[in-house]
Write a protein that holds these residues in place. Structure first.
Motif, PDB file in Angstrom:
ATOM      1  N   GLU A  61       0.831  -1.204   0.000  1.00 57.81           N
ATOM      2  CA  GLU A  61       0.000   0.000   0.000  1.00 57.81           C
ATOM      3  C   GLU A  61       0.868   1.258   0.000  1.00 57.81           C
ATOM      4  OE1 GLU A  61      -2.484   2.173   3.504  1.00 57.81           O
ATOM      5  OE2 GLU A  61      -2.970   0.060   3.157  1.00 57.81           O
ATOM      6  N   HIS A  62       1.896   1.258   0.836  1.00 57.55           N
ATOM      7  CA  HIS A  62       2.808   2.401   0.880  1.00 57.55           C
ATOM      8  C   HIS A  62       3.612   2.513  -0.414  1.00 57.55           C
ATOM      9  CE1 HIS A  62       1.642   2.743   4.994  1.00 57.55           C
ATOM     10  NE2 HIS A  62       2.342   1.702   5.405  1.00 57.55           N
ATOM     11  N   VAL A  65       1.738   4.142  -3.180  1.00 60.85           N
ATOM     12  CA  VAL A  65       1.705   5.604  -3.050  1.00 60.85           C
ATOM     13  C   VAL A  65       3.027   6.215  -3.492  1.00 60.85           C
ATOM     14  CG1 VAL A  65       1.457   7.529  -1.431  1.00 60.85           C
ATOM     15  CG2 VAL A  65      -0.044   5.542  -1.237  1.00 60.85           C
ATOM     16  N   SER A  87       6.881  12.657  -0.621  1.00 64.46           N
ATOM     17  CA  SER A  87       7.122  11.436   0.145  1.00 64.46           C
ATOM     18  C   SER A  87       7.212  11.744   1.632  1.00 64.46           C
ATOM     19  CB  SER A  87       8.406  10.755  -0.328  1.00 64.46           C
ATOM     20  OG  SER A  87       8.329  10.385  -1.692  1.00 64.46           O
ATOM     21  N   TYR A  90       3.757  12.377   2.927  1.00 65.58           N
ATOM     22  CA  TYR A  90       3.000  11.135   3.075  1.00 65.58           C
ATOM     23  C   TYR A  90       3.385  10.395   4.351  1.00 65.58           C
ATOM     24  CZ  TYR A  90       1.444   6.348   2.380  1.00 65.58           C
ATOM     25  OH  TYR A  90       0.868   5.118   2.566  1.00 65.58           O
ATOM     26  N   VAL A  91       4.681  10.204   4.575  1.00 61.78           N
ATOM     27  CA  VAL A  91       5.131   9.498   5.769  1.00 61.78           C
ATOM     28  C   VAL A  91       4.688  10.245   7.022  1.00 61.78           C
ATOM     29  CG1 VAL A  91       7.175   8.779   7.073  1.00 61.78           C
ATOM     30  CG2 VAL A  91       7.061   8.373   4.608  1.00 61.78           C
ATOM     31  N   ARG A  94       0.876   9.792   7.579  1.00 57.93           N
ATOM     32  CA  ARG A  94       0.509   8.460   8.065  1.00 57.93           C
ATOM     33  C   ARG A  94       0.874   8.291   9.531  1.00 57.93           C
ATOM     34  NH1 ARG A  94      -1.876   4.806   4.129  1.00 57.93           N
ATOM     35  NH2 ARG A  94      -1.872   3.428   5.940  1.00 57.93           N
ATOM     36  N   SER A 295      11.701   1.890   3.490  1.00 53.24           N
ATOM     37  CA  SER A 295      10.876   2.958   4.049  1.00 53.24           C
ATOM     38  C   SER A 295       9.456   2.478   4.317  1.00 53.24           C
ATOM     39  CB  SER A 295      10.843   4.152   3.085  1.00 53.24           C
ATOM     40  OG  SER A 295      12.104   4.759   2.986  1.00 53.24           O
ATOM     41  N   ALA A 296       8.883   1.733   3.372  1.00 52.27           N
ATOM     42  CA  ALA A 296       7.521   1.236   3.541  1.00 52.27           C
ATOM     43  C   ALA A 296       7.433   0.200   4.650  1.00 52.27           C
ATOM     44  CB  ALA A 296       7.027   0.640   2.222  1.00 52.27           C
ATOM     45  N   LEU A 299       7.575   1.898   8.015  1.00 53.38           N
ATOM     46  CA  LEU A 299       6.331   2.639   8.219  1.00 53.38           C
ATOM     47  C   LEU A 299       5.207   1.688   8.612  1.00 53.38           C
ATOM     48  CD1 LEU A 299       4.721   5.258   8.102  1.00 53.38           C
ATOM     49  CD2 LEU A 299       4.487   4.939   5.625  1.00 53.38           C
ATOM     50  N   GLU A 300       5.146   0.537   7.985  1.00 55.90           N
ATOM     51  CA  GLU A 300       4.145  -0.475   8.332  1.00 55.90           C
ATOM     52  C   GLU A 300       4.333  -0.947   9.773  1.00 55.90           C
ATOM     53  OE1 GLU A 300       1.111  -3.563   7.475  1.00 55.90           O
ATOM     54  OE2 GLU A 300       1.515  -1.468   6.971  1.00 55.90           O
ATOM     55  N   GLU A 303       3.220   1.889  12.205  1.00 52.39           N
ATOM     56  CA  GLU A 303       1.763   2.043  12.310  1.00 52.39           C
ATOM     57  C   GLU A 303       1.129   0.973  13.177  1.00 52.39           C
ATOM     58  OE1 GLU A 303       0.023   4.268   8.427  1.00 52.39           O
ATOM     59  OE2 GLU A 303       0.555   2.172   8.125  1.00 52.39           O
TER      60      GLU A 303
END
Length: 534
Positions: A61-62, A65, A87, A90-91, A94, A295-296, A299-300, A303
């Motif tokens: 998903e990330h 984007v 970017s 976005y980070v 989120r 990075s994704a 971030l996952e 979260e």
């Protein structure tokens, strides 16, 4: 593959219906709606719960984007461009949506972009030269056009320090001509500065060794075109009566970019567990594997870990300008006070964790396979970080191996500050070995990432298996070490719910043996972090 949690499907439905929104020239994603009783609200304080919620679909998903951001902003997400700024937005968005207090840390850096160039000889014999083989514009060259410019050799006999290295080399130089100098004696930037001060319209530097000359001026400041050429061509251009056309379209300037920092407070703040990944791409492409993947993934994890009450504070970082020389992480560590540096217990680095022709590499903190290169420190405790990551792959029955602790990614600033470090990597431009194919699949003799630093590093350039297993390994290592770092630095915490494997590092079942360990089986060594060439 990890099962998708019901709340994840809700989030994907939100993203799917809202899509990506174009706002003020950038692209940001719709933020998660959240679902009662789902991954966004439950306390994922065990390995099983956290890895259940850290899903491949969530990471993708990330990445989708990031791909959309690149497509809306000139095809890349490089620091200093609108794609990178989007970017960051976005980070940040989120993270704030799930409760983090986010710090966006600005810093200045030398930005360079080469859009196009051409070079040809007009006289005595008209010849058009090919970029990359016959000539190469230097990094941080100025922009400009020279038509039928007279070539003026400068001290090619080397009467002083080196051709063009001293202002006196340009005594009597005819202004508005093209300076021809030979490599050697001083940095390219000094030669270019002296030529510019003497009124040159452009500078041609020819090599003093075999092969093309791909040089750098080190930083912005030169405003005229500067190109490098091979030795033989330079000698030809020194002939009397030679004129040339040169055109360079580039941007060379000091710009501002950003790191993104967010942390989850623990019971203690003096033993911080950091996890980082660089957020920027190269200018050539969207950088979805390098390093949207790392990075994704973090971030996952960030979260889905917000409800945990860890023993140690967890600090996540997304670095800017890594592709220009590890600049974001160096700025961050350099700006810390001695007390703040002392509070960081360890650093985990995740750079390229979804290569399409992957191997599972762990930075070799115990140097059992690859002694660190001269001058690269390996802080005490880095071996235990390696073992924690090995623990996860052992528990899953997945093959892995070491890669050289070379300092060629964002952990470099941390190890130089004597902070134990480690991380994961799935390979860049180095070719996959025959022995690795039965362990990981893929194709021998092909680069781990054939699209490394290329326009093809898109959403289709990641391997789902590598991305999925590495994302869970990241979650495992962050959660485990947030509870207890005694293995790394003797700071006693408490066992992570769900347990830690802690097997004997000398008796691992799935650690692959590289029959020819020179080079680490795949180093992320495409970044040129060296100083000015002379």
């Amino acid at each position: 593959m990890t099962q998708v949690h019901p709340s994840r499907r809700s989030r994907l439905a939100v993203i799917g219906s809202a899509g990506v929104l174009a706002l003020a020239g950038s692209v940001v994603a719709a933020l998660p709606a959240g679902a009662a009783g789902g991954c966004e609200t439950r306390n994922n304080n065990t390995v099983a719960k956290l890895t259940d919620c850290v899903t491949l679909e969530g990471v993708m998903e990330h990445l989708e984007v990031f791909q959309g951001i690149a497509e809306a902003n000139g095809g890349n997400r490089a620091s200093g461009t609108p794609g990178y700024d989007a970017s960051v937005d976005y980070v940040k968005g989120r993270l704030e949506a799930v409760g983090y207090d986010v710090t966006v840390q600005p810093f200045d850096f030398p930005f360079f972009q080469l859009r196009s160039s051409s070079f040809s000889r007009v006289a005595p014999t008209a010849t058009t030269y090919a970029a990359g083989t016959d000539y190469a514009p230097m990094t941080y060259t100025g922009a400009g056009t020279v038509d039928d410019g007279v070539v003026t050799p400068v001290d090619l006999a080397g009467s002083g320090l080196g051709s063009g290295c001293e202002a006196t080399d340009f005594t009597g130089f005819a202004a508005d001509t093209v300076a021809l100098v030979q490599r050697g004696g001083c940095a390219f930037a000094i030669k270019a500065q002296n030529a510019q001060a003497a009124g040159a319209d452009a500078v041609i530097v020819f090599n003093n060794t075999a092969g093309p000359l791909n040089g750098t001026l080190g930083a912005p400041g030169i405003t005229i075109p500067v190109i490098g050429v091979p030795t033989a061509l330079g000698q030809e251009l020194a002939a009397a009566g030679t004129t040339v056309d040169i055109a360079v379209d580039s941007t060379s300037k000091t710009s501002t970019t950003y790191n993104v920092i967010a942390e989850l407070p623990g019971r203690t703040s003096d033993n911080v567990v950091m996890a980082g990944a660089h957020l920027d791409s190269v200018l050539a492409g969207p950088g979805i594997n390098d390093n949207g993947s790392g990075s994704a993934a973090i971030l996952e994890v960030a979260e889905n870990i917000t409800k945990v009450k860890p023993e140690n504070t967890i600090r996540f970082a997304w670095w800017g300008a890594e592709e220009l020389g590890l600049l974001g992480s160096e700025h961050y560590v350099g700006a810390l006070t001695p007390e703040q540096r002392e509070q960081i217990g360890l650093y985990l680095n995740f750079d390229m964790v979804g290569s399409p022709n992957f191997a599972r590499f762990i930075y070799d903190g115990d140097q059992s396979d690859f002694p660190a290169p001269a001058g690269v420190p390996v802080p005490e405790g880095s071996d235990q970080i390696e073992y924690v990551l090995e623990d996860y792959f052992e528990r899953q029955g997945l093959w892995y191996e070491g890669t050289e602790f070379s300092g060629r990614s964002d952990y470099q600033a941390f190890i130089e500050a004597d902070i134990p470090s480690g991380g994961l990597f799935t390979g860049a431009e180095v070719l996959k070995k025959d022995y690795q194919v039965p362990l990981y699949g893929g194709t021998a003799g092909v680069a781990y990432d054939p699209n490394y630093h290329q326009v093809g590093d898109t959403i289709g350039n990641v391997d789902p298996e590598a991305l999925d297993t590495n994302s869970d390994a990241i979650a495992y290592s962050v959660l485990t070490l947030s509870y207890d770092t005694s293995r790394v630095n003797s700071v006693q915490g408490r066992p992570v719910p769900g347990g830690t494997f802690e097997g004997d590092p000398d008796n691992r079942r799935f650690r692959a043996e590289n029959p020819n360990p020179a080079g680490g089986g795949g180093l992320h060594d495409g970044h040129d972090h060296g100083g000015d060439a002379v």
